[in-house]
Write a protein that holds these residues in place. Structure first.
Motif, PDB file in Angstrom:
ATOM      1  N   UNK A 176      72.352 -13.676  68.520  1.00 21.21           N
ATOM      2  CA  UNK A 176      71.068 -14.341  68.315  1.00 21.21           C
ATOM      3  C   UNK A 176      70.427 -14.629  69.666  1.00 21.21           C
ATOM      4  N   UNK A 177      69.156 -14.999  69.632  1.00 18.17           N
ATOM      5  CA  UNK A 177      68.453 -15.405  70.845  1.00 18.17           C
ATOM      6  C   UNK A 177      68.908 -16.824  71.209  1.00 18.17           C
ATOM      7  N   UNK A 178      69.371 -17.001  72.432  1.00 13.05           N
ATOM      8  CA  UNK A 178      69.855 -18.319  72.848  1.00 13.05           C
ATOM      9  C   UNK A 178      68.757 -19.379  72.809  1.00 13.05           C
ATOM     10  N   UNK A 238      67.550 -15.846  85.467  1.00 15.95           N
ATOM     11  CA  UNK A 238      66.219 -15.909  84.861  1.00 15.95           C
ATOM     12  C   UNK A 238      66.019 -14.859  83.775  1.00 15.95           C
ATOM     13  N   UNK A 239      67.022 -14.005  83.544  1.00 12.17           N
ATOM     14  CA  UNK A 239      66.868 -12.927  82.582  1.00 12.17           C
ATOM     15  C   UNK A 239      67.152 -13.367  81.156  1.00 12.17           C
ATOM     16  N   UNK A 240      67.187 -12.400  80.217  1.00 14.96           N
ATOM     17  CA  UNK A 240      67.407 -12.727  78.803  1.00 14.96           C
ATOM     18  C   UNK A 240      68.827 -13.244  78.557  1.00 14.96           C
ATOM     19  N   UNK A 241      68.953 -14.156  77.579  1.00 18.34           N
ATOM     20  CA  UNK A 241      70.247 -14.727  77.198  1.00 18.34           C
ATOM     21  C   UNK A 241      70.370 -14.657  75.679  1.00 18.34           C
ATOM     22  N   UNK A 242      71.445 -14.059  75.200  1.00 22.01           N
ATOM     23  CA  UNK A 242      71.758 -14.032  73.772  1.00 22.01           C
ATOM     24  C   UNK A 242      72.841 -15.069  73.487  1.00 22.01           C
TER      25      UNK A 242
END
Length: 650
Positions: free
Chosen positions: A145-147, A121-125
């Protein structure tokens, strides 16, 4: 801890080696500083089988169809459980996740579906790598970049996977079951891309089989002109028997004229000369490379793809190969000389091409507006010792490098000449081509397309030195080869009869993708629907029978090409996938109702060259009714599955 999840081990290794700090190996991962790199093994997950939704679906029955999942499920591939366990463990200690799938639709899907399946559930690049050499990977690592930007690409890939499942599972079961009723013991596989490709080959084979050659006749005359000799061809008038292409269907008019021509004098009545400048062919996409490699070296599409994967992953000599783009980023132009020098220095042929290049030139190949997630195939600049490659690898590497080097050569300049002569009140035409500046052409071939004509002046006299009548025959179309079938898949609009659909498809041309076209052909061969005879690809009896038994639209390219257009709209414009899947499910109901054991039986008989069964005597209406109930040649109305609306929510 930052966790990078790569699509495959070779990419993970290239990423890890580009990271700062000492590198150490752990179970299923590589660690450098506070970054851990792990990998998938291609797809770790696959769409769950029908019985995962209802145990009753393990048995194939017509009254189960269509099977429409209410909530989509995945299941680990048989050999993937160990690596999934590794990724699950690593995710528990991660603060950030980096998605490092290949830069295409499938690459986006196969890593992201693992991340979501394991509940992160956390951030993904997003890390996009086109070149596995360390400097290129380091540049990519500096541009994460932001996924979330790639969610439309993921939704398109997810929609494609679900649509393929719905289409393939339901139609394959329907035609396999009706095949059993028709006496065929085996699976009859139907797919949204493989079946139209099979249909292309079957229809071409049928054209060849049904072709009736027709004789036609041509008359030529060798003419002496002021500065030499040339050959001209008679153009029959409309009063002669001609076919729709202007070919002469009777020998008599040509023979009669031929008797009068020797020694006859005439005049050059029209002369047209045009200089033509032609830029070098663009760098290769995968499909364009597969077409040329098949023509030049006789390589199958799959062999070419496999060679490219080795050049990319093992040797690191070329950029990402599964590309549908033929353009290069503008930022690569400044470093092109150094890149090509590294690629060409160890091979005499490549070095000669490099030394002839003019790096002050800029071709239209350098165009950011034409570059999407990936660019054309190109050498990476790593020094290439072609002696350490096998012959096929060296041949393919030279082709890829040549097309990039050719961007720094001047255009090919030719003079095309068309001449018309009047002799005995009859029209004769001649044409020729003269190379004024070879430009890039010697890198590709030294053969001229047409010999030049001698210098000509409009109005000058000519005299017939020799004459001949040739008996010719119309020829059937050539059978498909790997090269021509890949080209047909790339340019599928040419095979569409509906003018409106053809216009639409010109902007979204393509049956299958760069990554799948070779595999589609091999799948059809492995399943016994196509066979290779020399370079030719021909349909087998069962392949022909399958196409004959299916609704015509299933074996035509329009449906799947329009699918690709809609999937493109989801990926590029962010369209909602729900209407696409809803339309597919509605379509499925109609297709399933067309499954007919009688039609399939006749198709199988016809493919085997058997005569149809003799007509049976009429029976009583009760007997007919009883037989109709038991034959079940039509698919029953669906008893199972969810409502259409529910199936399109995901």
């Amino acid at each position: 801890m930052r966790l990078i999840i790569a699509e495959k081990p070779s990419l993970a290794r290239a990423i890890a080696e580009a990271l700062p700090g000492a590198l150490r190996r752990e179970d299923g991962a590589l660690v450098a500083g506070d970054t851990t790199v792990t990998w998938c093994l291609g797809h770790l997950l696959e769409q769950a089988p029908p019985d995962a939704y209802d145990p009753a679906f393990k048995q194939w029955r017509l009254d189960h169809l269509p099977i429409l999942p209410d909530r989509w499920k995945h299941t680990p591939r048989p050999k993937a459980r160990g690596q999934l366990t590794v990724i699950r463990r690593l995710l528990k200690g991660a603060q950030e996740v980096v998605h490092a799938g290949d830069p295409d639709r499938e690459g986006q899907l196969l890593v992201q579906e693992v991340i979501e399946h394991l509940g992160w559930k956390g951030p993904v690049s997003r890390l996009l790598v086109n070149d596995l050499n360390r400097p290129a990977v380091q540049r990519s690592l500096a541009r994460l970049e932001d996924n979330a930007r790639y969610q439309p690409l993921y939704r398109a890939a997810e929609s494609r996977a679900r649509a393929d499942w719905l289409y393939g599972i339901n139609l394959t079961r329907a035609w396999t079951l009706t095949g059993r009723q028709a006496g065929h013991d085996g699976v009859l596989s139907v797919g949204r891309v493989q079946t139209p490709v099979l249909g292309l080959v079957v229809r071409r084979d049928n054209e060849i089989r049904d072709f009736k050659p027709r004789p036609f006749f041509v008359l030529w005359a060798d003419l002496t002109v002021t500065h030499g000799m040339l050959r001209a061809w008679w153009v029959p008038g409309e009063t002669h028997p001609l076919d729709d292409q202007g070919r002469l269907l009777s020998r008599e008019p040509a023979a009669a004229l031929a008797e009068r021509l020797p020694g006859a004098e005439g005049r050059l009545t029209a002369l047209e000369s045009r200089d033509r400048r032609q830029a070098a062919p663009l760098p290769y996409s995968l499909s364009a490379l597969q077409v040329d490699a098949a023509r030049r070296f006789g390589l199958s599409a799959k062999v070419t793809l496999d060679v490219c994967q080795r050049l990319y992953e093992r040797h690191k000599l070329i950029t990402y190969p599964r590309s549908d783009c033929r353009y290069l980023p503008e930022e690569h132009l400044a470093g092109a000389r150094a890149t090509l020098q590294g690629a060409c220095q160890a091979d005499d042929t490549l070095r000669g091409w490099f030394e002839g290049a003019d790096f002050s030139r800029r071709s239209k190949a350098w165009n950011d507006k034409q570059v999407g997630a990936h660019h054309a195939l190109a050498p990476t600049g790593k020094p290439a010792d072609l002696a350490r490659l096998d012959k096929t690898e060296a041949d393919i590497f030279r082709m890829i490098t040549r097309n990039v080097v050719a961007q720094f050569y001047p255009p090919l300049v030719t003079r095309e000449v068309k001449a018309e002569f009047s002799i005995l009140d009859n029209l004769f035409r001649a044409r020729g081509q003269e190379v004024l500046a070879a430009g890039w052409k010697p890198l590709f071939t030294t053969r001229d397309e047409a010999p030049p004509l001698p210098p000509l002046t409009e109005g000058e006299a000519c005299r017939v030195a020799d004459v001949g009548v040739e008996d010719r025959e119309t020829r059937p179309p050539e059978p498909f080869t790997d090269a021509s079938l890949i080209k047909a898949m790339m340019n599928i609009a040419r095979y569409v009869e509906d003018a409106a659909v053809r216009r639409t498809l010109r902007e979204h041309d393509g049956l299958g993708t760069e990554a799948t076209r070779a595999g589609i052909i091999e799948t059809l061969v492995e399943r016994g629907y196509l066979v290779r005879r020399g370079k030719a690809l021909r349909a087998t009896r069962i392949g022909s029978a399958l196409i004959a038994s299916l609704p015509e639209a299933v074996g035509q390219p329009e449906r799947t090409a329009l699918w690709e257009q809609r999937l493109g709209a989801i990926a590029e414009a962010g369209d909602d996938p729900a209407p696409f899947l809803a339309a597919l499910i509605e379509d499925l109901h109609g297709l399933l109702s067309a499954a007919d054991a009688g039609r399939l039986s006749l198709a199988l008989r016809d493919a085997r060259g058997e005569a149809p069964p003799p007509p049976t005597r009429a029976r009583s209406s009760n007997a007919k009714s009883s037989r109709g109930k038991s034959s079940n040649s039509k698919v029953s109305r669906p008893r199972r599955g969810t409502a259409r609306g529910k199936a399109t929510k995901h």
